[in-house]
Design an enzyme around this catalytic site. Structure first.
Site, PDB file in Angstrom:
ATOM      1  N   HIS A  71       9.820   3.290  -9.677  1.00 51.69           N
ATOM      2  CA  HIS A  71       8.831   3.372  -8.251  1.00 51.69           C
ATOM      3  C   HIS A  71       9.209   4.973  -7.543  1.00 51.69           C
ATOM      4  O   HIS A  71      10.017   4.822  -7.020  1.00 51.69           O
ATOM      5  CB  HIS A  71       9.841   1.474  -7.286  1.00 51.69           C
ATOM      6  CG  HIS A  71       8.293   1.948  -6.354  1.00 51.69           C
ATOM      7  ND1 HIS A  71       8.495   2.016  -4.899  1.00 51.69           N
ATOM      8  CD2 HIS A  71       7.039   2.382  -5.983  1.00 51.69           C
ATOM      9  CE1 HIS A  71       7.515   1.973  -3.595  1.00 51.69           C
ATOM     10  NE2 HIS A  71       6.627   1.713  -4.573  1.00 51.69           N
ATOM     11  N   ARG A  72       7.844   5.506  -7.425  1.00 52.31           N
ATOM     12  CA  ARG A  72       7.968   7.027  -7.385  1.00 52.31           C
ATOM     13  C   ARG A  72       9.540   7.791  -8.083  1.00 52.31           C
ATOM     14  O   ARG A  72       9.754   8.195  -7.618  1.00 52.31           O
ATOM     15  CB  ARG A  72       8.346   7.093  -5.387  1.00 52.31           C
ATOM     16  CG  ARG A  72       6.956   6.139  -4.951  1.00 52.31           C
ATOM     17  CD  ARG A  72       7.579   5.693  -3.278  1.00 52.31           C
ATOM     18  NE  ARG A  72       6.774   4.731  -2.909  1.00 52.31           N
ATOM     19  CZ  ARG A  72       6.789   4.404  -1.780  1.00 52.31           C
ATOM     20  NH1 ARG A  72       7.862   5.343  -0.976  1.00 52.31           N
ATOM     21  NH2 ARG A  72       5.685   3.795  -0.996  1.00 52.31           N
TER      22      ARG A  72
ATOM     23  N   GLU B 239       7.054   5.301 -11.917  1.00 50.55           N
ATOM     24  CA  GLU B 239       5.765   5.122 -11.054  1.00 50.55           C
ATOM     25  C   GLU B 239       5.210   6.637 -10.049  1.00 50.55           C
ATOM     26  O   GLU B 239       5.908   7.286  -9.003  1.00 50.55           O
ATOM     27  CB  GLU B 239       4.875   3.740  -9.977  1.00 50.55           C
ATOM     28  CG  GLU B 239       4.211   4.302  -9.937  1.00 50.55           C
ATOM     29  CD  GLU B 239       4.256   4.038  -7.691  1.00 50.55           C
ATOM     30  OE1 GLU B 239       2.975   3.946  -7.195  1.00 50.55           O
ATOM     31  OE2 GLU B 239       5.246   4.282  -7.559  1.00 50.55           O
TER      32      GLU B 239
ATOM     33  N   ASP C  51       2.907   9.022  -7.309  1.00 53.30           N
ATOM     34  CA  ASP C  51       1.196   8.809  -6.086  1.00 53.30           C
ATOM     35  C   ASP C  51       0.477  10.000  -5.705  1.00 53.30           C
ATOM     36  O   ASP C  51       1.232  10.566  -5.964  1.00 53.30           O
ATOM     37  CB  ASP C  51       1.651   8.405  -4.762  1.00 53.30           C
ATOM     38  CG  ASP C  51       2.245   7.270  -4.567  1.00 53.30           C
ATOM     39  OD1 ASP C  51       1.716   6.054  -4.703  1.00 53.30           O
ATOM     40  OD2 ASP C  51       3.824   7.495  -3.823  1.00 53.30           O
TER      41      ASP C  51
ATOM     42  N   HIS D  26       3.764  10.067  -1.757  1.00 54.31           N
ATOM     43  CA  HIS D  26       2.784   9.289  -1.013  1.00 54.31           C
ATOM     44  C   HIS D  26       2.544   9.050   0.322  1.00 54.31           C
ATOM     45  O   HIS D  26       0.756   8.548   0.142  1.00 54.31           O
ATOM     46  CB  HIS D  26       4.459   8.330  -0.858  1.00 54.31           C
ATOM     47  CG  HIS D  26       3.437   6.750  -0.704  1.00 54.31           C
ATOM     48  ND1 HIS D  26       3.693   6.228   0.852  1.00 54.31           N
ATOM     49  CD2 HIS D  26       3.352   5.404  -1.053  1.00 54.31           C
ATOM     50  CE1 HIS D  26       3.772   5.172   0.746  1.00 54.31           C
ATOM     51  NE2 HIS D  26       2.983   4.439  -0.181  1.00 54.31           N
TER      52      HIS D  26
ATOM     53  N   GLU E 281      -0.704   6.000  -9.154  1.00 57.35           N
ATOM     54  CA  GLU E 281      -1.071   5.463  -7.898  1.00 57.35           C
ATOM     55  C   GLU E 281      -2.586   6.957  -7.478  1.00 57.35           C
ATOM     56  O   GLU E 281      -2.086   7.794  -7.106  1.00 57.35           O
ATOM     57  CB  GLU E 281      -1.122   4.641  -6.864  1.00 57.35           C
ATOM     58  CG  GLU E 281      -1.495   3.952  -6.353  1.00 57.35           C
ATOM     59  CD  GLU E 281      -0.621   3.253  -5.202  1.00 57.35           C
ATOM     60  OE1 GLU E 281      -1.235   2.914  -3.899  1.00 57.35           O
ATOM     61  OE2 GLU E 281       0.541   3.060  -5.461  1.00 57.35           O
TER      62      GLU E 281
ATOM     63  N   LYS F 206      -4.100   7.231  -5.122  1.00 59.10           N
ATOM     64  CA  LYS F 206      -3.331   7.052  -2.923  1.00 59.10           C
ATOM     65  C   LYS F 206      -4.522   7.703  -2.550  1.00 59.10           C
ATOM     66  O   LYS F 206      -5.114   8.835  -2.056  1.00 59.10           O
ATOM     67  CB  LYS F 206      -1.998   8.123  -2.742  1.00 59.10           C
ATOM     68  CG  LYS F 206      -1.583   7.487  -1.977  1.00 59.10           C
ATOM     69  CD  LYS F 206      -0.686   5.874  -2.550  1.00 59.10           C
ATOM     70  CE  LYS F 206      -0.300   5.102  -0.971  1.00 59.10           C
ATOM     71  NZ  LYS F 206       0.472   3.806  -1.450  1.00 59.10           N
TER      72      LYS F 206
ATOM     73  N   ASP G 251      12.564  -0.274  -7.348  1.00 57.31           N
ATOM     74  CA  ASP G 251      13.428   1.723  -6.185  1.00 57.31           C
ATOM     75  C   ASP G 251      14.868   1.877  -7.323  1.00 57.31           C
ATOM     76  O   ASP G 251      15.586   2.812  -7.413  1.00 57.31           O
ATOM     77  CB  ASP G 251      13.654   1.176  -5.177  1.00 57.31           C
ATOM     78  CG  ASP G 251      12.148   1.550  -4.181  1.00 57.31           C
ATOM     79  OD1 ASP G 251      11.199   1.985  -4.962  1.00 57.31           O
ATOM     80  OD2 ASP G 251      12.434   0.733  -3.449  1.00 57.31           O
TER      81      ASP G 251
END
Length: 290
Positions: free
Chosen positions: A39-40, A66, A68, A81, A149, A151, A278
């Site tokens: 995640h990120r 992943e 954003d 993000h 994503e 965003k 994460d």
């Protein structure tokens, strides 16, 4: 040198053996092998959405990352993000008179000046907000897969077409990437419909937990439904899996954001197809005994 080679080979073999021992679906007794998505990037260990976070995710063995994507005042796509620069950069110090420091109010050159790492730790001082192109290059360098994503698309009219153009320019819209290395997701159903209309070959995922009675309406343009793990149940996962997405295959479920072993095993037992985390190392160890 020989000892290091032997050790590396042994580690690789042990890793392969570990991958043969995933957790099992508590309902059916069948093995489940959900993807582990960083995640990120590895955001528990490096500043989120930076190239350092991609590198750390790779070092932890995460095959998916992943990120954003948002857009600057002069039309550059950047990976961040929040719609404001305050939390993850030093924008308040560098541009003290520019409150509320919205991403869309700064040029790409201005954002490139910002420190996006010191807030996380001194070791990352000087890390930058990457452009989408730089991020794609780093993910490709590590042979990883990307969950991208869109965003806040309501803030950036036309951003879907721009993202697709960037993906195409960087080689991410060829058959190999479209088959199993790229998913575009968003909380915005309208944004996903736009992506599907412009490039039907791209797999897409809707973030959130729409009611079961409404799932069928998303199946025309969304390949995945990606809910918070707190909203999941085995019945909901089964309801998603019962439908076919726009590419003729069963819709899938990626659950977010799972950072502990017990929750990872729980959602894997529900039959999810991916776990967004994460802490990719914690989840990989929980799911694959690795």
């Amino acid at each position: 040198m020989h000892a290091r080679v032997v050790a590396a080979t042994a580690a690789a073999v042990l890793g392969c053996v570990a991958l043969l021992s995933p957790v099992r679906d508590a309902r059916a007794g069948t093995a489940v092998r959900p993807a582990v998505i960083a995640h990120r990037g590895a955001s528990a260990y490096a500043p989120e959405n930076t190239l350092d976070a991609v590198d750390k995710a790779a070092s932890l063995g995460a095959l998916w990352v992943e990120n954003d994507v948002q857009r600057t005042e002069d039309g550059e796509l950047v990976v961040i993000h929040d719609d404001t620069l305050r939390r993850t950069t030093d924008a308040e110090d560098v541009f003290p008179g520019r409150a509320p420091w919205k991403v869309k109010d700064f040029t790409g050159a201005e954002i490139a000046r910002l420190d996006a790492g010191s807030w996380f730790g001194a070791a990352y001082r000087g890390a930058r907000v990457p452009t989408l192109e730089a991020y794609l290059d780093r993910v490709e360098h590590h042979h990883q897969k990307l969950l991208l994503e869109v965003k806040n698309p309501e803030l950036y009219p036309g951003i879907e077409q721009q993202i697709l153009k960037a993906l195409g320019n960087e080689g991410w819209l060829d058959r190999r990437h479209l088959a199993n290395r790229l998913i575009v997701q968003s909380f915005s159903a309208a944004s996903l419909r736009t992506v599907h209309r412009l490039k039907p070959g791209v797999r897409t995922g809707l973030l959130g937990t729409p009611p079961v009675r409404d799932l069928r309406q998303y199946a025309g343009y969304a390949d995945l439904i990606n809910p918070s793990h707190t909203a999941l149940s085995p019945a909901y996962v089964d309801a998603v899996h019962a439908l076919s997405g726009p590419h003729g295959t069963p819709m899938r479920v990626f659950a977010w954001t799972v950072d502990d072993a017990a929750t990872a095993r729980t959602v894997a037992g529900y039959g999810v197809d991916g776990v967004i985390t994460d802490k990719a190392d914690v989840v990989r160890r929980a799911l694959y005994r690795y």
